[in-house]
Write an enzyme that holds these catalytic residues in place. Structure first.
Site, PDB file in Angstrom:
ATOM      1  N   CYS A   1      -2.649  38.617 -24.807  1.00 35.19           N
ATOM      2  CA  CYS A   1      -4.092  38.393 -25.004  1.00 35.19           C
ATOM      3  C   CYS A   1      -4.581  38.182 -26.378  1.00 35.19           C
ATOM      4  CB  CYS A   1      -4.760  39.524 -24.229  1.00 35.19           C
ATOM      5  SG  CYS A   1      -4.484  39.713 -22.476  1.00 35.19           S
TER       6      CYS A   1
ATOM      7  N   HIS B   1      37.056  39.987 -18.863  1.00 36.76           N
ATOM      8  CA  HIS B   1      36.664  41.221 -17.929  1.00 36.76           C
ATOM      9  C   HIS B   1      35.644  41.088 -17.004  1.00 36.76           C
ATOM     10  CE1 HIS B   1      39.241  43.777 -20.782  1.00 36.76           C
ATOM     11  NE2 HIS B   1      38.499  42.936 -21.533  1.00 36.76           N
TER      12      HIS B   1
ATOM     13  N   GLY C   1      -5.097  44.803 -23.981  1.00 36.53           N
ATOM     14  CA  GLY C   1      -4.315  46.195 -24.051  1.00 36.53           C
ATOM     15  C   GLY C   1      -4.365  46.573 -22.447  1.00 36.53           C
TER      16      GLY C   1
ATOM     17  N   TRP D   1      -3.034  36.876 -20.922  1.00 39.41           N
ATOM     18  CA  TRP D   1      -1.791  37.307 -20.374  1.00 39.41           C
ATOM     19  C   TRP D   1      -2.015  38.432 -19.300  1.00 39.41           C
ATOM     20  CZ3 TRP D   1       2.084  41.207 -19.950  1.00 39.41           C
ATOM     21  CH2 TRP D   1       3.188  40.716 -19.606  1.00 39.41           C
TER      22      TRP D   1
ATOM     23  N   LYS E   1      17.370  32.160 -26.133  1.00 39.41           N
ATOM     24  CA  LYS E   1      16.642  30.874 -26.480  1.00 39.41           C
ATOM     25  C   LYS E   1      16.478  29.879 -25.203  1.00 39.41           C
ATOM     26  CE  LYS E   1      14.738  32.022 -28.836  1.00 39.41           C
ATOM     27  NZ  LYS E   1      14.468  33.026 -29.659  1.00 39.41           N
TER      28      LYS E   1
ATOM     29  N   ARG F   1      -0.777  33.889 -27.382  1.00 41.59           N
ATOM     30  CA  ARG F   1      -0.635  35.437 -27.041  1.00 41.59           C
ATOM     31  C   ARG F   1      -0.828  35.593 -25.773  1.00 41.59           C
ATOM     32  NH1 ARG F   1      -1.616  38.691 -31.529  1.00 41.59           N
ATOM     33  NH2 ARG F   1      -2.097  40.513 -30.093  1.00 41.59           N
TER      34      ARG F   1
END
Ligand code: F6R
Length: 614
Positions: free
Chosen positions: A2, A510, A101, A74, A491, A27
């Protein structure tokens, strides 16, 4: 996570706030909104999607006004739709609030407010906060600023907020706790507020970084006043911004990510400028000078970080253990903070973070500090929270990183870690002169060698074309190239949405070897050095199962070339420094593959830069 922007002054607020939101879009880009106050009252425009959607949506609307607040989201609580977009309004629509937040006790607060007659339109925690401010203002008969202060005393969680009210169109109220907020002091008595300095830099270079639980009130003709949430007035500490505006533009590149990949010769040089003198045989980091002795005698060093920064920490582990002989642990900050970690006297905790705001990393540091550890930081963003709570630290000086996928910040972090390890090793006497000289001589050459790797861009683009439709990919490396393999895989998955895994090459047998067939591209770091022959055997194992091998090799290599489907050459360097070169082809490969798949490279789905929530 945000972005928030606000403006008050003589200019039109809308274009300033809109431009600021575009700068902060990295953001979060689930929705965007702007609220303004003008003669018509409080106007609130918000829209699902990117800032450009909001811009279209507000075309031909009344956007007049010299006070405004804006938000790019966000999503945490509630779907990314118009209703949940910020700004949120109080029930009487007098107050508008933007928030970055999480209000953790929003459920309890909401229940109380509903019982007192409030109704809510959205599912967000933010709407609860603005209703709480309204409720307090009505019942306590106080100013909006005082109501904000009282409300924040009832809030548990993290916030950076800006509030404006129709009752006082000359005032913005802002506050922060665990989420960043910067106040820009304009030349003409105007003020800018933002999550970071990027929307502010073109108007002023005088800024005040708010501390936790500080409230800033900016008002026409009265200027800036600062309080803590106990209502004690504080003196603002005005700092000068060093950021350059050009660093925030794409500079002719199609994407920020590509620009940032190509900036690495310069950003690595900027990172070691003044910290490395090959002629004098000297390295040092001014920021941690006072802690060098403590580092040299540390019983243990613990790195805490997330994501790409965690990969840099893994490279740091190899460097520190080999050069300084100090035991190192590398911890995911999110795990470290919820254990009961054993931290003893003489332990040093070092946080690595591009943004300096990552919530988990901050919390891990706070925990370590509370347990008595010395805490140091390696951050890119100047003035960020981590750089302020640590006892000391070193900046990476990579310049603003806007692309959500971290590139130049990673190589700058590895550069700082290299210098730090070298400086401590010299102090401790664990590194002989010849080896020290060899590494620093090679370190100084890294920028030009990175530039050389970048010259292979067209070739790497052609390889990307071949593998762009892969469903999965494996990345293998050994020693300090193992973290590079992890970073290569991260990436690829984050920007192209191809499933990718990074493994130490020898671990393949493995389990992951079961995945290999003719459709599986396997990216291998097979540069000259200690494990070269072992990696060659691992490549043979892949080829025996018809996997496709794309190998990063040292210039002039013949053995791997004869086996692999494609090789990408990188210049020879000291083995300690290979990650700085080997990571570049992986950055370019993911970039080109993502572009070819039509992905939004700078703003990949579901992600945001600067993860200020848990
Ligand atoms: C990946 C990426 C993230 C960040 C992580 C930590 O490309 O950017 O994985 O590395 O969110 O962020 P910082 O370094 O800001 O603490």
């Amino acid at each position: 996570m945000c972005g928030i922007v606000a403006y008050i002054g003589e200019e039109q607020a809308f274009p300033i706030v809109l431009k600021g939101l575009k700068r902060l879009e990295y953001r979060g880009y689930d929705s965007a909104g702007i609220a303004l106050i003008n003669k018509e009252g409080l106007l609130n425009y918000k829209h699902k999607g990117k800032v450009s959607e909001l811009e279209k949506h507000t075309d031909k609307k009344n956007i007049d006004g010299t006070i405004g607040i804006g938000h790019t989201r966000w999503a945490t609580h509630g779907l990314p739709n118009d209703v949940n977009a910020h700004p949120h309004l109080s029930g009487n629509e007098n107050i508008a609030l933007i928030h970055n937040g999480i209000i953790e006790n929003y459920d309890t607060l909401k229940e109380g407010l509903i019982a007192r007659g409030h109704t809510f339109k959205s599912e967000t925690d933010t709407e609860v906060l603005v209703h709480l401010v309204e409720d307090i203002q009505e019942h306590e008969k106080v100013s909006t600023a005082e109501a904000v202060r009282l409300a924040l005393n009832n809030v548990i969680g993290a916030y950076a907020i800006v509030v404006m009210s129709k009752d006082n169109p000359n005032q913005l109220i802002a506050a922060r706790k665990s989420s960043p907020l910067v106040v820009g002091i304009g030349k003409e008595g105007d003020f800018y507020l933002a999550s970071d300095a990027t929307p502010i830099v073109e108007y002023t270079n005088e800024v005040v970084y708010l501390e936790d639980e500080e409230i800033a009130i900016v008002e026409r003709n009265k200027g800036l006043r600062l309080y803590n949430i106990q209502n004690q007035e504080k003196t603002p500490y005005i700092q000068e911004l060093e950021m350059q505006l050009e660093a925030l533009e794409k500079g002719g590149y199609e994407h920020f990510m590509l620009k940032e990949i190509h900036e690495q010769p310069r950003s690595i040089k900027d990172c070691f400028r003044g910290r490395l003198n090959v002629n004098k045989g000297w390295v040092g980091l001014g920021g941690i000078k006072d802690y060098e002795q403590q580092l040299a005698t540390a019983k243990r060093i613990i790195f805490v970080a997330c994501g790409t920064s965690w990969h840099a920490a893994l490279v740091g582990e190899y460097l520190f253990e080999d050069l300084t002989r100090i035991p190192v642990e590398v911890e995911y900050a999110s795990e470290f903070r919820y254990r009961n970690p054993i931290i003893g006297e003489g332990d040093i905790v070092i946080a690595i973070s591009q943004s300096g705001e990552t919530a988990d990393t901050l919390a891990a540091l706070e925990l370590a500090k509370a347990k008595g550890a010395t805490i140091l930081g390696i951050c890119n963003v100047v003035g960020s929270s981590i750089s302020r709570i640590t006892h000391a630290g070193s900046y990476t000086h990579a310049g603003p990183e806007i692309g959500v996928a971290s590139t130049k910040a990673f190589t700058a972090q590895v550069t700082v870690l290299t210098i730090m390890a070298l400086a401590i090793a010299r102090k401790k006497g664990t590194l002989n002169e010849a080896k020290f000289r060899r590494i620093i001589t090679e370190l100084e050459l890294i920028p030009e060698k990175v530039a050389k790797v970048l010259e292979s861009s067209d070739y790497i683009e052609s390889i990307s074309e071949i593998y762009k439709d892969a469903a999965n990919a494996l990345y293998l490396g050994r020693g300090n190239s193992f973290p590079v393999a992890l970073e290569g895989a991260l990436k690829l998955k984050e920007i192209s949405y191809i499933h990718a895994e990074g493994y130490p090459a020898a671990e393949m047998k493995h389990g992951p070897i079961a995945l290999i067939d003719e459709a599986m591209p396997v990216f291998v770091i097979a540069t000259k050095g200690q494990s070269y022959e072992k990696v060659v055997s691992n490549i043979q194992e892949v080829k025996a199962r018809k996997g496709k091998v794309i190998a990063i090799v040292t210039e002039g290599d013949k053995q791997v070339k004869a086996m692999a489907d494609h090789v990408i050459e990188i210049p020879d360097t000291d083995e300690h420094l290979v990650p700085l070169l080997a990571t570049i082809p992986f950055q370019l490969l993911s970039y080109y593959i993502a572009v070819m798949r039509g992905c939004n490279v700078d703003q990949p789905r579901n992600l945001a830069k600067s993860v200020t929530v848990e």
